[in-house]
Write a protein that holds these residues in place. Structure first.
Motif, PDB file in Angstrom:
ATOM      1  N   GLY A 149       0.809  -1.212   0.000  1.00 12.29           N
ATOM      2  CA  GLY A 149       0.000   0.000   0.000  1.00 12.29           C
ATOM      3  C   GLY A 149       0.843   1.262   0.000  1.00 12.29           C
ATOM      4  O   GLY A 149       2.081   1.208  -0.122  1.00 12.29           O
ATOM      5  N   GLU A 151       0.004   3.892   2.393  1.00 10.77           N
ATOM      6  CA  GLU A 151      -0.596   4.629   3.511  1.00 10.77           C
ATOM      7  C   GLU A 151       0.284   4.531   4.751  1.00 10.77           C
ATOM      8  O   GLU A 151       0.893   3.493   4.989  1.00 10.77           O
ATOM      9  CB  GLU A 151      -1.965   4.040   3.854  1.00 10.77           C
ATOM     10  CG  GLU A 151      -2.946   3.977   2.691  1.00 10.77           C
ATOM     11  CD  GLU A 151      -3.229   5.346   2.083  1.00 10.77           C
ATOM     12  OE1 GLU A 151      -3.128   6.349   2.815  1.00 10.77           O
ATOM     13  OE2 GLU A 151      -3.540   5.401   0.880  1.00 10.77           O
ATOM     14  N   SER A 153       0.872   3.625   8.467  1.00  6.93           N
ATOM     15  CA  SER A 153       0.147   2.568   9.184  1.00  6.93           C
ATOM     16  C   SER A 153      -0.390   3.075  10.510  1.00  6.93           C
ATOM     17  O   SER A 153      -1.289   2.473  11.086  1.00  6.93           O
ATOM     18  CB  SER A 153       1.066   1.376   9.429  1.00  6.93           C
ATOM     19  OG  SER A 153       2.074   1.745  10.348  1.00  6.93           O
ATOM     20  N   MET A 163      -3.126  -3.904   5.914  1.00  5.60           N
ATOM     21  CA  MET A 163      -4.186  -2.951   5.576  1.00  5.60           C
ATOM     22  C   MET A 163      -5.557  -3.605   5.751  1.00  5.60           C
ATOM     23  O   MET A 163      -5.726  -4.797   5.502  1.00  5.60           O
ATOM     24  CB  MET A 163      -4.010  -2.461   4.144  1.00  5.60           C
ATOM     25  CG  MET A 163      -2.840  -1.523   4.000  1.00  5.60           C
ATOM     26  SD  MET A 163      -2.635  -0.929   2.323  1.00  5.60           S
ATOM     27  CE  MET A 163      -3.824   0.420   2.303  1.00  5.60           C
ATOM     28  N   SER A 164      -6.499  -2.781   6.152  1.00  6.00           N
ATOM     29  CA  SER A 164      -7.831  -3.335   6.402  1.00  6.00           C
ATOM     30  C   SER A 164      -8.761  -3.035   5.234  1.00  6.00           C
ATOM     31  O   SER A 164      -9.970  -2.958   5.395  1.00  6.00           O
ATOM     32  CB  SER A 164      -8.392  -2.737   7.699  1.00  6.00           C
ATOM     33  OG  SER A 164      -8.310  -1.331   7.617  1.00  6.00           O
ATOM     34  N   ASP A 165      -8.182  -2.843   4.036  1.00  6.01           N
ATOM     35  CA  ASP A 165      -9.021  -2.524   2.877  1.00  6.01           C
ATOM     36  C   ASP A 165      -9.421  -3.784   2.099  1.00  6.01           C
ATOM     37  O   ASP A 165      -9.872  -3.715   0.967  1.00  6.01           O
ATOM     38  CB  ASP A 165      -8.276  -1.555   1.946  1.00  6.01           C
ATOM     39  CG  ASP A 165      -6.989  -2.156   1.394  1.00  6.01           C
ATOM     40  OD1 ASP A 165      -6.616  -3.256   1.845  1.00  6.01           O
ATOM     41  OD2 ASP A 165      -6.370  -1.536   0.511  1.00  6.01           O
ATOM     42  N   ARG A 169      -2.639  -6.091   2.149  1.00  8.20           N
ATOM     43  CA  ARG A 169      -1.294  -5.608   1.814  1.00  8.20           C
ATOM     44  C   ARG A 169      -0.647  -4.951   3.030  1.00  8.20           C
ATOM     45  O   ARG A 169      -1.338  -4.431   3.898  1.00  8.20           O
ATOM     46  CB  ARG A 169      -1.377  -4.549   0.694  1.00  8.20           C
ATOM     47  CG  ARG A 169      -1.773  -5.090  -0.664  1.00  8.20           C
ATOM     48  CD  ARG A 169      -1.994  -3.957  -1.649  1.00  8.20           C
ATOM     49  NE  ARG A 169      -3.065  -3.060  -1.189  1.00  8.20           N
ATOM     50  CZ  ARG A 169      -3.317  -1.867  -1.708  1.00  8.20           C
ATOM     51  NH1 ARG A 169      -2.587  -1.405  -2.711  1.00  8.20           N
ATOM     52  NH2 ARG A 169      -4.308  -1.123  -1.238  1.00  8.20           N
ATOM     53  N   HIS A 171       1.088  -1.776   4.743  1.00  8.27           N
ATOM     54  CA  HIS A 171       0.674  -0.391   4.510  1.00  8.27           C
ATOM     55  C   HIS A 171       1.568   0.365   3.532  1.00  8.27           C
ATOM     56  O   HIS A 171       1.087   1.142   2.726  1.00  8.27           O
ATOM     57  CB  HIS A 171       0.620   0.379   5.842  1.00  8.27           C
ATOM     58  CG  HIS A 171      -0.572   0.016   6.667  1.00  8.27           C
ATOM     59  ND1 HIS A 171      -0.598  -1.094   7.475  1.00  8.27           N
ATOM     60  CD2 HIS A 171      -1.776   0.621   6.798  1.00  8.27           C
ATOM     61  CE1 HIS A 171      -1.779  -1.170   8.078  1.00  8.27           C
ATOM     62  NE2 HIS A 171      -2.513  -0.138   7.689  1.00  8.27           N
ATOM     63  N   ASN A 172       2.888   0.204   3.670  1.00  7.58           N
ATOM     64  CA  ASN A 172       3.806   0.966   2.806  1.00  7.58           C
ATOM     65  C   ASN A 172       5.190   0.304   2.836  1.00  7.58           C
ATOM     66  O   ASN A 172       5.445  -0.533   3.697  1.00  7.58           O
ATOM     67  CB  ASN A 172       3.858   2.441   3.271  1.00  7.58           C
ATOM     68  CG  ASN A 172       4.493   2.577   4.638  1.00  7.58           C
ATOM     69  OD1 ASN A 172       5.690   2.375   4.785  1.00  7.58           O
ATOM     70  ND2 ASN A 172       3.674   2.875   5.673  1.00  7.58           N
TER      71      ASN A 172
END
Ligand code: GLU
Length: 425
Positions: A149, A151, A153, A163-165, A169, A171-172
């Motif tokens: 990702g 974003e 965290s 990630m909670s999407d 993934r 976060h970064n």
């Protein structure tokens, strides 16, 4: 004019490979002075650079004054003995914590080095932005970000969260899970030792030929204490987000982790890290070789994510206070990138509670206090901070003429602003 002194005052040193021939020719001169045709033959191989220097048009035109100020700052920072070095593995615990090295390299290759700038240290998390660059250059952002990702965290760098999407993934790429995933993406068709060689050699393109050393003891210790990283790996594997999905072949994750441990165990000097940072500041082109080290779009992505997530859990406060693109590692390195201007590395092992080098952050703070480098400094119309991109004389002239003009017009508001910003009226 003392030509050697002019070179030195501009930060053009014997360590600069571009200047090898120039210095050789100077050394061979039998006289103290030379005529213009001799001068032209001496500078022949680097004439455009020397011309820019003589016009005062290098990235840091007032290098001598800036160096003097940075030496003062460095001396103060060196007195700071707060913090504690990393102790989770012996090869880090045994490093002498008093060491402190600083290197600054501009996009024109001007160099300032102070203290232990030539001492090897463990790169640790400062490798993460570079690995991310290498993966982006190899696979493109679209493919890389299917697995990682972009974003913050909001969690510690080694937290067991994804990630909670719905993608699972990391976060970064600047935190451990993302860096393990980055490792999983690099040169996957190659055996492990080749992948490490690839990373090291690609570093060479950013440093103008210096290849990071591999500390096998460090890698062994990283692996021995690396169960949290393994847990992160298995979380990603079970989320099905590894390059080969949920049924990732067994060795895929194992190799990714080993590569991650190995790359964290590379060693560089402050000068090498600052040079690599300067290549990123120079849009991916290495000043020493004039060759492209990484793609321009890659640099853009990398700097953006460093800006958001580079300084562990202090990234937000670092941004607001200092707003320099930065990344740190628990080996004590902090490196900074000022786009189109310079790369800076401060290495000193003692860390604050968050894991950033105390002296690294201290130096960055003082640097941003003294100079107009904060990304949004330009928005404060008349800051008393010196813009290092401008010769000091011009900057002072601008301040003076601004004050005189405001006074002649009775523009008290501007004068008050200047006072507020500590201009010396
Ligand atoms: N080798 C460290 C780890 O994975 C990296 C630490 C760091 O510099 O953030 O835990």
């Amino acid at each position: 004019v003392d030509f050697l002194k002019v070179l030195e005052d501009n930060g053009l040193t014997r360590k600069d490979r571009r200047l090898e021939i120039l210095f050789r020719k100077l050394d061979q001169l039998s006289t103290e002075s030379f005529d213009f045709p001799t001068f032209l033959s001496i500078i022949q191989t680097v004439a455009p650079l020397i011309e820019r220097m003589l016009r005062g048009a290098l990235a840091l035109p007032d290098f001598a004054n800036l160096s003097a100020e940075l030496i003062r700052i460095y001396r103060d920072v060196e007195l700071n003995e707060e913090g504690q070095q990393a102790t989770y593995i012996p090869p880090l615990a045994e490093v002498n914590p008093d060491q402190c090295g600083l290197a600054l390299v501009t996009t024109d290759g001007q160099l300032l080095e102070l203290g232990d700038s030539e001492v090897d240290f463990s790169i640790q998390s400062a490798c993460k932005p570079f690995n991310y660059c290498f993966a982006l250059d190899e696979l493109g952002a679209e493919k890389v970000h299917r697995h990682i990702g972009m974003e913050p965290s909001g969690q510690p760098f080694n937290a067991r969260v994804l990630m909670s999407d719905g993608t699972g993934r990391p976060h970064n790429p600047m935190i451990n899970a993302g860096a393990i995933m980055t490792a999983a993406l690099i040169q996957t068709d190659q055996p492990l030792h080749r992948r490490l060689e690839h990373v090291r050699n690609t570093w060479g393109k950013l440093t103008g030929g210096s290849i990071p050393r591999f500390n096998a003891w460090m890698a062994q210790e990283e692996s021995r204490t690396g169960d949290n990283n393994r847990a992160l790996g298995y979380m990603m594997k079970s989320a099905g987000v590894m390059p080969h999905g949920e049924d990732a072949v067994d060795h895929e994750l194992r190799d990714a982790l080993e590569l991650y441990f190995s790359v964290c165990s590379l060693e560089v000097t402050a000068r090498e890290l600052a040079t690599a940072a300067a290549t990123l500041a120079n849009n991916g082109i290495c000043r020493v070789t004039q060759e492209r080290g990484v793609d321009e779009r890659t640099v853009r992505n990398c700097l953006t994510l460093m800006q958001m997530c580079g300084m562990y859990d202090a990234s937000g406060q670092f941004s607001v206070r200092i707003c320099l693109t930065a990344k740190s590692g628990v080996g004590g390195a902090v490196f900074l990138i000022v786009p189109r201007l310079m790369g800076v590395c401060v290495w000193s092992p003692r860390l604050d509670r968050i894991g950033n080098s105390v002296r690294g952050v201290d130096f960055a703070t003082r640097l941003a206090d003294a100079y107009r480098l904060h990304l949004y400094d330009g928005l404060a119309s008349r800051s008393a901070r010196i813009d290092p991109r401008m010769p000091a004389a011009r900057w002072r002239a601008e301040q003076t003429s601004l004050a005189l003009r405001a006074a002649s017009l009775g523009d008290v508001r501007t004068l008050r602003c200047m006072l507020d910003e500590q201009a010396n009226l």
